[in-house]
Design an enzyme around this catalytic site. Structure first.
Site, PDB file in Angstrom:
ATOM      1  N   ASN A   9      22.820 -10.747 -12.382  1.00 42.19           N
ATOM      2  CA  ASN A   9      22.671 -12.148 -12.790  1.00 42.19           C
ATOM      3  C   ASN A   9      23.749 -12.959 -12.077  1.00 42.19           C
ATOM      4  O   ASN A   9      24.917 -12.910 -12.459  1.00 42.19           O
ATOM      5  CB  ASN A   9      22.836 -12.230 -14.322  1.00 42.19           C
ATOM      6  CG  ASN A   9      22.804 -13.654 -14.838  1.00 42.19           C
ATOM      7  OD1 ASN A   9      22.478 -14.586 -14.110  1.00 42.19           O
ATOM      8  ND2 ASN A   9      23.146 -13.832 -16.110  1.00 42.19           N
ATOM      9  N   TRP A  10      23.339 -13.667 -11.043  1.00 41.08           N
ATOM     10  CA  TRP A  10      24.326 -14.404 -10.226  1.00 41.08           C
ATOM     11  C   TRP A  10      24.782 -15.686 -10.906  1.00 41.08           C
ATOM     12  O   TRP A  10      25.695 -16.354 -10.422  1.00 41.08           O
ATOM     13  CB  TRP A  10      23.729 -14.741  -8.860  1.00 41.08           C
ATOM     14  CG  TRP A  10      23.421 -13.554  -8.001  1.00 41.08           C
ATOM     15  CD1 TRP A  10      23.626 -12.228  -8.301  1.00 41.08           C
ATOM     16  CD2 TRP A  10      22.861 -13.573  -6.679  1.00 41.08           C
ATOM     17  NE1 TRP A  10      23.225 -11.434  -7.249  1.00 41.08           N
ATOM     18  CE2 TRP A  10      22.747 -12.230  -6.242  1.00 41.08           C
ATOM     19  CE3 TRP A  10      22.441 -14.588  -5.823  1.00 41.08           C
ATOM     20  CZ2 TRP A  10      22.230 -11.890  -4.989  1.00 41.08           C
ATOM     21  CZ3 TRP A  10      21.926 -14.251  -4.579  1.00 41.08           C
ATOM     22  CH2 TRP A  10      21.828 -12.913  -4.167  1.00 41.08           C
ATOM     23  N   LYS A  11      24.119 -16.086 -11.960  1.00 44.10           N
ATOM     24  CA  LYS A  11      24.436 -17.330 -12.676  1.00 44.10           C
ATOM     25  C   LYS A  11      24.470 -18.510 -11.692  1.00 44.10           C
ATOM     26  O   LYS A  11      23.699 -18.525 -10.748  1.00 44.10           O
ATOM     27  CB  LYS A  11      25.747 -17.183 -13.458  1.00 44.10           C
ATOM     28  CG  LYS A  11      25.750 -15.920 -14.320  1.00 44.10           C
ATOM     29  CD  LYS A  11      26.815 -15.895 -15.344  1.00 44.10           C
ATOM     30  CE  LYS A  11      26.797 -14.546 -16.056  1.00 44.10           C
ATOM     31  NZ  LYS A  11      27.671 -14.490 -17.182  1.00 44.10           N
ATOM     32  N   HIS A  99      19.338 -15.394 -22.512  1.00 41.15           N
ATOM     33  CA  HIS A  99      20.742 -15.076 -22.229  1.00 41.15           C
ATOM     34  C   HIS A  99      21.616 -15.878 -23.196  1.00 41.15           C
ATOM     35  O   HIS A  99      21.293 -17.029 -23.524  1.00 41.15           O
ATOM     36  CB  HIS A  99      21.074 -15.426 -20.779  1.00 41.15           C
ATOM     37  CG  HIS A  99      22.405 -14.889 -20.342  1.00 41.15           C
ATOM     38  ND1 HIS A  99      23.589 -15.484 -20.705  1.00 41.15           N
ATOM     39  CD2 HIS A  99      22.730 -13.805 -19.608  1.00 41.15           C
ATOM     40  CE1 HIS A  99      24.599 -14.784 -20.191  1.00 41.15           C
ATOM     41  NE2 HIS A  99      24.106 -13.757 -19.524  1.00 41.15           N
ATOM     42  N   GLU A 101      24.258 -17.462 -22.803  1.00 38.82           N
ATOM     43  CA  GLU A 101      24.708 -18.762 -22.287  1.00 38.82           C
ATOM     44  C   GLU A 101      23.620 -19.819 -22.462  1.00 38.82           C
ATOM     45  O   GLU A 101      23.913 -20.982 -22.713  1.00 38.82           O
ATOM     46  CB  GLU A 101      25.133 -18.620 -20.811  1.00 38.82           C
ATOM     47  CG  GLU A 101      26.444 -17.854 -20.697  1.00 38.82           C
ATOM     48  CD  GLU A 101      26.663 -17.158 -19.368  1.00 38.82           C
ATOM     49  OE1 GLU A 101      25.941 -17.429 -18.397  1.00 38.82           O
ATOM     50  OE2 GLU A 101      27.575 -16.298 -19.320  1.00 38.82           O
ATOM     51  N   GLU A 171      23.442  -7.478 -24.866  1.00 40.57           N
ATOM     52  CA  GLU A 171      24.625  -8.093 -24.287  1.00 40.57           C
ATOM     53  C   GLU A 171      25.514  -8.653 -25.392  1.00 40.57           C
ATOM     54  O   GLU A 171      25.322  -9.802 -25.823  1.00 40.57           O
ATOM     55  CB  GLU A 171      24.223  -9.235 -23.352  1.00 40.57           C
ATOM     56  CG  GLU A 171      23.394  -8.809 -22.166  1.00 40.57           C
ATOM     57  CD  GLU A 171      23.652  -9.714 -20.978  1.00 40.57           C
ATOM     58  OE1 GLU A 171      24.066  -9.208 -19.942  1.00 40.57           O
ATOM     59  OE2 GLU A 171      23.473 -10.926 -21.103  1.00 40.57           O
ATOM     60  N   GLY A 177      31.651 -11.527 -19.412  1.00 45.79           N
ATOM     61  CA  GLY A 177      32.624 -12.249 -18.592  1.00 45.79           C
ATOM     62  C   GLY A 177      34.049 -12.195 -19.117  1.00 45.79           C
ATOM     63  O   GLY A 177      34.899 -12.957 -18.671  1.00 45.79           O
ATOM     64  N   SER A 217      30.590  -7.178 -18.956  1.00 49.93           N
ATOM     65  CA  SER A 217      31.722  -6.625 -18.205  1.00 49.93           C
ATOM     66  C   SER A 217      31.489  -5.198 -17.718  1.00 49.93           C
ATOM     67  O   SER A 217      32.437  -4.405 -17.639  1.00 49.93           O
ATOM     68  CB  SER A 217      33.019  -6.724 -19.030  1.00 49.93           C
ATOM     69  OG  SER A 217      33.306  -8.074 -19.312  1.00 49.93           O
ATOM     70  N   GLY A 238      26.819  -9.312 -14.483  1.00 49.33           N
ATOM     71  CA  GLY A 238      27.180 -10.669 -14.074  1.00 49.33           C
ATOM     72  C   GLY A 238      28.178 -10.622 -12.923  1.00 49.33           C
ATOM     73  O   GLY A 238      27.805 -10.423 -11.767  1.00 49.33           O
ATOM     74  N   GLY A 239      29.446 -10.769 -13.249  1.00 43.29           N
ATOM     75  CA  GLY A 239      30.506 -10.873 -12.240  1.00 43.29           C
ATOM     76  C   GLY A 239      30.432  -9.828 -11.133  1.00 43.29           C
ATOM     77  O   GLY A 239      30.518 -10.164  -9.939  1.00 43.29           O
TER      78      GLY A 239
HETATM   79  C1  PEP Z   1      25.854 -11.482 -18.031  1.00 46.52           C
HETATM   80  O1  PEP Z   1      26.173 -12.653 -18.014  1.00 46.52           O
HETATM   81  O2  PEP Z   1      24.671 -11.158 -18.198  1.00 46.52           O
HETATM   82  C2  PEP Z   1      26.905 -10.477 -17.872  1.00 46.52           C
HETATM   83  C3  PEP Z   1      26.681  -9.268 -18.269  1.00 46.52           C
HETATM   84  O3  PEP Z   1      28.081 -10.917 -17.308  1.00 46.52           O
HETATM   85  P1  PEP Z   1      29.378 -10.032 -16.963  1.00 46.52           P
HETATM   86  O4  PEP Z   1      28.896  -8.756 -16.306  1.00 46.52           O
HETATM   87  O5  PEP Z   1      30.176 -10.877 -16.018  1.00 46.52           O
HETATM   88  O6  PEP Z   1      30.072  -9.766 -18.232  1.00 46.52           O
END
Ligand code: PEP
Length: 254
Positions: A9-11, A99, A101, A171, A177, A217, A238-239
């Site tokens: 997920n590049w956001k 998600h 967010e 999640e 994050g 994470s 994500g990251g």
């Molecule tokens: C996400 O936003 O779906 C996610 C898992 O982010 P991160 O890996 O950065 O925690």
């Protein structure tokens, strides 16, 4: 039988040229894995980059295209929005829905998410439906009830045929994050709970066939242990999905 999936997920990150450089690097790093690998890799760029990134992905390979959201209507006067049908037309196979967010910053609720799920499925997209509790909910010992409600109100209205297209992502909000990952035991117990709820709502067979991803994470260091859990079938990343080497190491953790 269910698939193993690693989805990035590049956001709201990366320009077109940065995205293209990332995909070039990921493609070459996973090339050796591609033959015979059973892992499906999904990259989810922001809307404007979908078409270009989709054209860059090798046809018939392990890399697939996903979007991060869609609107519930098929078309019309909804300035700034993007329908599932449009996403499918540029080569998307998956769409992330629910998600945290989107739930938090854009106030998406179960009713709206139910409509988005229907729209995605009608367009032939496979939804990656996210659930997860806040730190407050976990500390109040309410995690299972909370996730049970998210599944029931947001997802379990689908028919058997529709549900068969869905990937679930657990999640925990406190892990997204933050660098604070759920322990493999915490992830496994929630994943097992989700699978049990699917068995109750649909069937034991549906439960066995559903891919359940962990997100929060996850990185190259902890992926192997997380993916080693019986009910963890991959990750929503994500990251770490923005760095080719880290993302590829996660893919290779299976
Ligand atoms: C996400 O936003 O779906 C996610 C898992 O982010 P991160 O890996 O950065 O925690």
């Amino acid at each position: 039988m269910r698939k193993n999936i690693v989805a990035g997920n590049w956001k709201m990150n990366l320009t077109l040229s940065e995205a293209q450089a990332l995909v070039t690097e990921i493609t070459s790093l996973v090339a050796a894995e591609a033959a015979g690998s059973t892992v499906e890799v999904v990259v989810c760029p922001p809307f404007p980059l979908l078409s270009a990134v989709g054209q860059q992905l090798p046809q018939g390979g392990m890399l697939h295209l996903g979007a991060q959201n869609c609107h519930q209507k098929e078309s019309g006067a909804y300035t700034g929005e993007v329908s599932a049908r449009l996403l499918a037309s540029v080569g998307c196979e998956y769409v992330i829905l629910g998600h945290s967010e989107r739930r938090q910053y854009f106030r998406e609720d179960d009713e709206q998410l139910s409509q988005k799920l229907k729209a995605a499925l009608a367009a032939g997209l496979k939804p990656i439906f996210c659930v997860g509790e806040s730190l407050e909910t976990r500390e109040a010992d309410d995690t299972f009830d909370y996730i049970g409600r998210q599944l029931k109100d947001g997802l379990f209205h689908l028919s058997n045929e529709e549900f068969a297209q869905v990937v679930v992502a657990y999640e925990p909000i406190w892990a997204i994050g933050t660098g604070k990952t759920a322990t493999s035991q915490q992830a496994q117990e929630v994943h097992a709970f989700i699978r049990e709820q699917i068995a109750r709502a649909y069937s034991a067979e549906a439960a066995l066939n559903t891919t359940i991803l962990y997100g929060g994470s996850a990185n190259a260091q902890n992926a192997r242990e997380l993916f080693g859990q019986t009910d963890v079938d991959g990750g929503l990343i994500g990251g770490a999905s923005l760095k080719a080497r880290d993302f590829t190491e996660i893919i290779k953790s299976f």
